[in-house]
Design an enzyme around this catalytic site. Structure first.
Site, PDB file in Angstrom:
ATOM      1  N   LYS A 136      67.870  48.909  45.556  1.00 55.61           N
ATOM      2  CA  LYS A 136      67.615  50.364  45.621  1.00 55.61           C
ATOM      3  C   LYS A 136      66.206  50.708  45.147  1.00 55.61           C
ATOM      4  O   LYS A 136      65.834  51.875  45.084  1.00 55.61           O
ATOM      5  CB  LYS A 136      68.634  51.114  44.746  1.00 55.61           C
ATOM      6  CG  LYS A 136      69.880  51.524  45.527  1.00 55.61           C
ATOM      7  CD  LYS A 136      70.921  52.123  44.619  1.00 55.61           C
ATOM      8  CE  LYS A 136      70.979  53.625  44.593  1.00 55.61           C
ATOM      9  NZ  LYS A 136      72.022  54.117  43.655  1.00 55.61           N
ATOM     10  N   ARG A 140      79.964  66.108  37.095  1.00 57.48           N
ATOM     11  CA  ARG A 140      79.144  67.296  36.858  1.00 57.48           C
ATOM     12  C   ARG A 140      79.652  68.487  37.658  1.00 57.48           C
ATOM     13  O   ARG A 140      79.686  69.607  37.177  1.00 57.48           O
ATOM     14  CB  ARG A 140      77.684  67.016  37.246  1.00 57.48           C
ATOM     15  CG  ARG A 140      76.991  66.040  36.334  1.00 57.48           C
ATOM     16  CD  ARG A 140      75.718  65.543  36.933  1.00 57.48           C
ATOM     17  NE  ARG A 140      76.005  64.838  38.177  1.00 57.48           N
ATOM     18  CZ  ARG A 140      75.117  64.132  38.869  1.00 57.48           C
ATOM     19  NH1 ARG A 140      73.869  64.075  38.472  1.00 57.48           N
ATOM     20  NH2 ARG A 140      75.476  63.509  39.973  1.00 57.48           N
ATOM     21  N   HIS A 199      73.590  61.836  30.416  1.00 60.45           N
ATOM     22  CA  HIS A 199      74.200  60.523  30.121  1.00 60.45           C
ATOM     23  C   HIS A 199      74.425  60.384  28.616  1.00 60.45           C
ATOM     24  O   HIS A 199      75.468  59.917  28.172  1.00 60.45           O
ATOM     25  CB  HIS A 199      73.264  59.375  30.549  1.00 60.45           C
ATOM     26  CG  HIS A 199      73.014  59.266  32.020  1.00 60.45           C
ATOM     27  ND1 HIS A 199      71.750  59.184  32.557  1.00 60.45           N
ATOM     28  CD2 HIS A 199      73.869  59.177  33.067  1.00 60.45           C
ATOM     29  CE1 HIS A 199      71.826  59.067  33.863  1.00 60.45           C
ATOM     30  NE2 HIS A 199      73.101  59.060  34.210  1.00 60.45           N
ATOM     31  N   SER A 236      69.228  61.752  37.408  1.00 63.11           N
ATOM     32  CA  SER A 236      68.025  60.924  37.256  1.00 63.11           C
ATOM     33  C   SER A 236      67.083  61.174  38.436  1.00 63.11           C
ATOM     34  O   SER A 236      65.864  61.240  38.270  1.00 63.11           O
ATOM     35  CB  SER A 236      68.406  59.440  37.220  1.00 63.11           C
ATOM     36  OG  SER A 236      69.265  59.189  36.144  1.00 63.11           O
TER      37      SER A 236
HETATM   38  O1  PNS Z   1      74.993  56.018  38.262  1.00 62.10           O
HETATM   39  P1  PNS Z   1      75.504  55.569  39.584  1.00 62.10           P
HETATM   40  O2  PNS Z   1      74.378  55.004  40.408  1.00 62.10           O
HETATM   41  O3  PNS Z   1      76.254  56.645  40.305  1.00 62.10           O
HETATM   42  O4  PNS Z   1      76.509  54.364  39.275  1.00 62.10           O
HETATM   43  C1  PNS Z   1      77.221  53.746  40.305  1.00 62.10           C
HETATM   44  C2  PNS Z   1      77.948  52.491  39.798  1.00 62.10           C
HETATM   45  C3  PNS Z   1      76.984  51.559  39.118  1.00 62.10           C
HETATM   46  C4  PNS Z   1      79.013  52.915  38.794  1.00 62.10           C
HETATM   47  C5  PNS Z   1      78.620  51.815  41.018  1.00 62.10           C
HETATM   48  O5  PNS Z   1      77.696  51.700  42.035  1.00 62.10           O
HETATM   49  C6  PNS Z   1      79.191  50.441  40.705  1.00 62.10           C
HETATM   50  O6  PNS Z   1      80.114  50.306  39.942  1.00 62.10           O
HETATM   51  N1  PNS Z   1      78.603  49.414  41.345  1.00 62.10           N
HETATM   52  C7  PNS Z   1      79.013  48.044  41.139  1.00 62.10           C
HETATM   53  C8  PNS Z   1      79.627  47.461  42.408  1.00 62.10           C
HETATM   54  C9  PNS Z   1      81.124  47.674  42.438  1.00 62.10           C
HETATM   55  O7  PNS Z   1      81.845  47.335  41.525  1.00 62.10           O
HETATM   56  N2  PNS Z   1      81.619  48.268  43.549  1.00 62.10           N
HETATM   57  C10 PNS Z   1      83.047  48.524  43.735  1.00 62.10           C
HETATM   58  C11 PNS Z   1      83.490  49.794  43.064  1.00 62.10           C
HETATM   59  S1  PNS Z   1      83.079  51.178  44.022  1.00 62.10           S
END
Ligand code: PNS
Length: 171
Positions: free
Chosen positions: A47, A96, A23, A134
């Protein structure tokens, strides 16, 4: 035609539970590409993260201090709404491996549908960190393996404290 000068704000959203060197590499590279970069922690309490949103924000702030154009924030709900509040036009994400692509594609297309004009910019993870997540860091550390070089030292310390708290509770 004269080029239009404008400042670009990007949001780098994620769970960051906890932040890894993968990150951090993306944050550093993003800080060179955009005028302002907001690293945004999703407060995903459902979560059951290892670290609270406040702790994750604190850990991020500790390690991004050196980047003058990087800020850290926290959000709930839709990332595009959060981005709009900062007048951000870019979402930054890392890829990745090919296995990340499908999930990222779905999110990028959904976000563009929700807010046309919102572009997702993908950076390829540095190959040195392309295997880090993570989830794996927590698993390996919890089982006694070394995560040295995979997370910032301050994060390794916090992980140590959190794991011993958990062990004490379980004892
Ligand atoms: O690091 P991660 O857990 O893969 O991040 C995921 C994240 C936070 C980018 C994604 O879950 C997110 O944007 N969640 C917010 C809800 C949202 O906007 N959902 C619609 C878009 S898919």
């Amino acid at each position: 035609m004269p080029r239009k000068l404008r400042s670009v704000t990007a949001i780098y959203p994620g769970s960051f539970d906890p932040i890894t060197n993968g990150h951090l590499d993306l944050i550093e590279r993003g800080s060179h590409l955009f005028d302002r970069l907001i690293v945004s922690v999703l407060r995903n309490d459902s979560k059951e993260p290892l670290f609270s949103a406040e702790e994750r924000v604190e850990m991020l702030r500790e390690v991004v201090q050196e980047y003058a154009n990087v800020e850290v924030s926290c959000f709930n709900g839709l990332v595009v709404e959060h981005a709009a509040a900062y007048s951000a036009t870019v979402l930054l994400r890392g890829i990745r491996a090919i296995s990340d692509y499908e999930y990222e594609l779905q999110m990028a297309l959904m976000n563009r549908r929700l807010r046309p004009g919102m572009e997702t910019v993908f950076l390829l993870a540095n190959e040195a960190y392309s295997f880090i997540s993570s989830r794996l860091v927590k698993q390996v550390f919890g089982l006694g393996g070394s995560i040295s070089g995979l997370v910032p030292p301050s994060v390794e310390e916090r992980l140590g404290r959190r794991m011993s708290e958990i062990r004490k509770k379980g004892a």
